[in-house]
Scaffold this motif. Sequence first.
Motif, short mmCIF file in Angstrom:
data_model
loop_
_atom_site.label_atom_id
_atom_site.label_comp_id
_atom_site.label_asym_id
_atom_site.label_seq_id
_atom_site.Cartn_x
_atom_site.Cartn_y
_atom_site.Cartn_z
N SER A 283 0.83 -1.20 0.00
CA SER A 283 0.00 0.00 0.00
C SER A 283 0.86 1.26 0.00
O SER A 283 0.57 2.23 -0.70
CB SER A 283 -0.92 -0.03 1.23
N TYR B 203 2.32 1.79 -3.41
CA TYR B 203 1.26 2.25 -4.29
C TYR B 203 0.99 3.74 -4.11
O TYR B 203 0.88 4.49 -5.07
CB TYR B 203 -0.01 1.43 -3.99
N LEU B 204 0.91 4.16 -2.84
CA LEU B 204 0.66 5.57 -2.52
C LEU B 204 1.76 6.45 -3.07
O LEU B 204 1.51 7.51 -3.64
CB LEU B 204 0.56 5.76 -1.00
N ALA C 134 3.92 5.72 -5.47
CA ALA C 134 3.98 5.68 -6.93
C ALA C 134 2.91 6.57 -7.55
O ALA C 134 3.14 7.23 -8.56
CB ALA C 134 3.83 4.24 -7.41
N ASN C 135 1.74 6.60 -6.92
CA ASN C 135 0.64 7.36 -7.50
C ASN C 135 0.69 8.84 -7.17
O ASN C 135 -0.09 9.62 -7.71
CB ASN C 135 -0.70 6.80 -7.02
N LEU C 136 1.60 9.22 -6.26
CA LEU C 136 1.74 10.62 -5.86
C LEU C 136 0.38 11.23 -5.56
O LEU C 136 0.02 12.29 -6.06
CB LEU C 136 2.42 11.43 -6.96
N ASP C 137 -0.38 10.52 -4.74
CA ASP C 137 -1.70 10.96 -4.34
C ASP C 137 -1.66 12.41 -3.82
O ASP C 137 -0.87 12.74 -2.94
CB ASP C 137 -2.20 10.01 -3.23
N ARG C 138 -2.51 13.23 -4.39
CA ARG C 138 -2.43 14.67 -4.08
C ARG C 138 -2.64 14.99 -2.62
O ARG C 138 -1.94 15.81 -2.05
CB ARG C 138 -3.47 15.44 -4.91
#
Lengths: 283, 248, 232
Positions: free
Chosen positions: C10, C13-14, C16-20
């Motif tokens: 997780s 994933y966070l 890698a996705n560069l969650d705003r």
Amino acid sequence: MLNLSRYIMKRKYANAIKIIFLGAIFTTSFALAEKKPNILTISSTTSTNDSGFYDYIVPIYNKDSALQVKIISVGTGQALEIAKRGDADMVIVHHKESEVDFVKNSHGLKRHALMYNKFVMVGPLSNPANIKTNDSIFTILKKIKKCECNFISRGDNSGTHKRELELWGRIDHTPDSKRNKWYKETGLGMGQTLNITTALLGYTLSDSATWLNFHNKAGLKVFSGNDEMLRNIYTAIAVNPEKYPHINVEQAEAFIKWLHSEEGRNAIVSYRIQGTQAFYIDN
Amino acid sequence: MKNINKKENNTKHQKNFLPLSVNKVSLIINEKKLLKEISFNVKKNNILSIVGPNGSGKTSLLKALHGIYKLSSGSISWGDCSINEIKKMQAMIFQNPLLLKRSVKDNITYVLKIRNNTKSEILNKTNEALNLCNINELQNQQAHTLSGGEKQKLAIARAWVLDPNILFLDEPTLNLDPPSVYEIEELIINMHAKNTFVIFSSHDLRQVRKLSKEIVFLYDGKLIEKTKSKKFFESAESDLAKSFLQTR
Amino acid sequence: MSFLSDAIVSAVYLIANLDRDLIEIISLSLTITLSATLFASVIGIILGSAVALYNFPGRNVFTLLINTFMGFPPVVLGLFVYLLLSRSGPLGMLGLLYTPTAMIIAQTLLILPIIIALTRQTIFEVNKEYNEQLRSLGAEKFQIMKTLIWESRLTVMTIILAGYGRANAEVGAVMIVGGNINHATRVMTTTIAHETSKGNLILALSLGIILILIAFFINFAMQKIESISEQR
């Protein structure tokens, strides 16, 4: 700077430097504090916030983001305390007696009922208290007391906690965690209390919105129904600006007004958690 | 921050010889009497050495003369200069000179900076010192990586840039190899030639004989003899001195 | 132990996705913690050195108090600052409650004792070694203080990192004075607590892993700086 070092040399006090730096920080903070945009501070409960309600409804209200809405989420008791200290512009809580008291003592202006859902009694799938489908909430509580099954209480003066105590009162029981080992008080928010309930496979009273939004439900399910005593009404109250002139009364009342408007009411009832409607409004 | 003693600092001070007068000096530290009513005078600019067995008070006397130790009783005077004026005109090389955690060059410029020299003064004096003490190639090396002899030379270079009226050295060549010992002795002679009043302590009697004209012999915190060095080695008066010289 | 691998996945994933939202929370955390560390370091190093070198009446009591406050419970400090900054409190007119500024103030006060106490001890010891030599060279007390701080810079760096560590790890103070307000005062630690209370345990743990990673990189960078300065 030359005079400063002479001063320090003469007095041999490190306090001189300390005072200067603290002063610098103070002025910086002051400067930072000055640049405030329009802020509305809402002191509310963990049950509303943890359900994700504000994350949903505030952007709808605050379309152009002209307002900075700050939601403080604590138990009802603490939420009202914060408002009494002037640290919030309005409250959204769910315990009638406390609200009435709050307005009676001139801390708040007027009670505005907003929406409701219900409290739910959740417990382990194994159902050690042997609760049947149509049992009333009072029957459920009597059974839990009889089997001395683990019951987890919020124990934190929140709206949920106060309702729980009122329910126990109706069956003439005063819960006492010292005498009843099965009754455990966490003093924590609803979500954390639910975590503990899951871990201990016990029973607890939760508001339906938090329960819907809770992601660690493994092993628990809802046992209660739609008892009148389980109705959970949320009320908004603007804080009285008399004692604290800085209170953003205009924005507080504007928001409350909007929540009662058609747009606001539609927004409230359209909030869904995992596909289920979270809050209801009587027409 | 600038050195507040800007006014007092005069890097071009006159290097007059200041006659030393030590008057019934006693020093008590941690309830131990390290110096016991020591009195002597030095009227001429001769290299003075302090000798005596271990624990006789050599280091204590040097530190007292330098003003690091406050006297318990008695007084020390240098010509007619006040204690504060004198402080700026002295330098001391300790037994284990403490070098700062920076380059050789920066160790030297450090003392010039705290005494408020101009940039060009710092540059010139530092280069002179590096050359004189023969540590030019080492200038950018970290001071703590130097050998014993090199460290000692750096300490002397550092003292040299101050152009002190009075230079104290506490066992300057202890544990050094013969070439380093020679180099340092030459530097001491050099500094004396520039009108610096040199006072040093040593166990190396050959060195004492070579460098100094006058000797102060201490034993157990007391001054036993003060004589011309030639006389001390050839015909010391006290029994203590005699047995000291014999056991070497 | 599958929860650990789930959390690691997780976390990856966070990142890698560069969650705003995550980036917003991380940058706020860093701003607050690093600011607090900066302020506390500047004040603490100077104050600690001064206490080590200058004698003043009550020095021993001061040292005792500072050492005691090193272990001050963050939540109590948070409460104290809250009462100070509350509108009913003495500094209420500043309107600082529930702002990042309040969180910086709280964290600065939290780690200040650590930096003062450890610096005081370090400089005190170093002074015993250096004092005679520095005075001999003509350095005055203030100059000595500056020199000693520089000479102990590696230890001082470690002290600063210790302060940073404590600020980075705490949740009690920032929760009370900041309120964990979404898009305003929500930081890594309060988010972790919040997600935990929502039952999102794996997400919470993965955020914890990211938090430690950030601390790791900061310490790594400091170590690199240390080794470069050693080589010079």
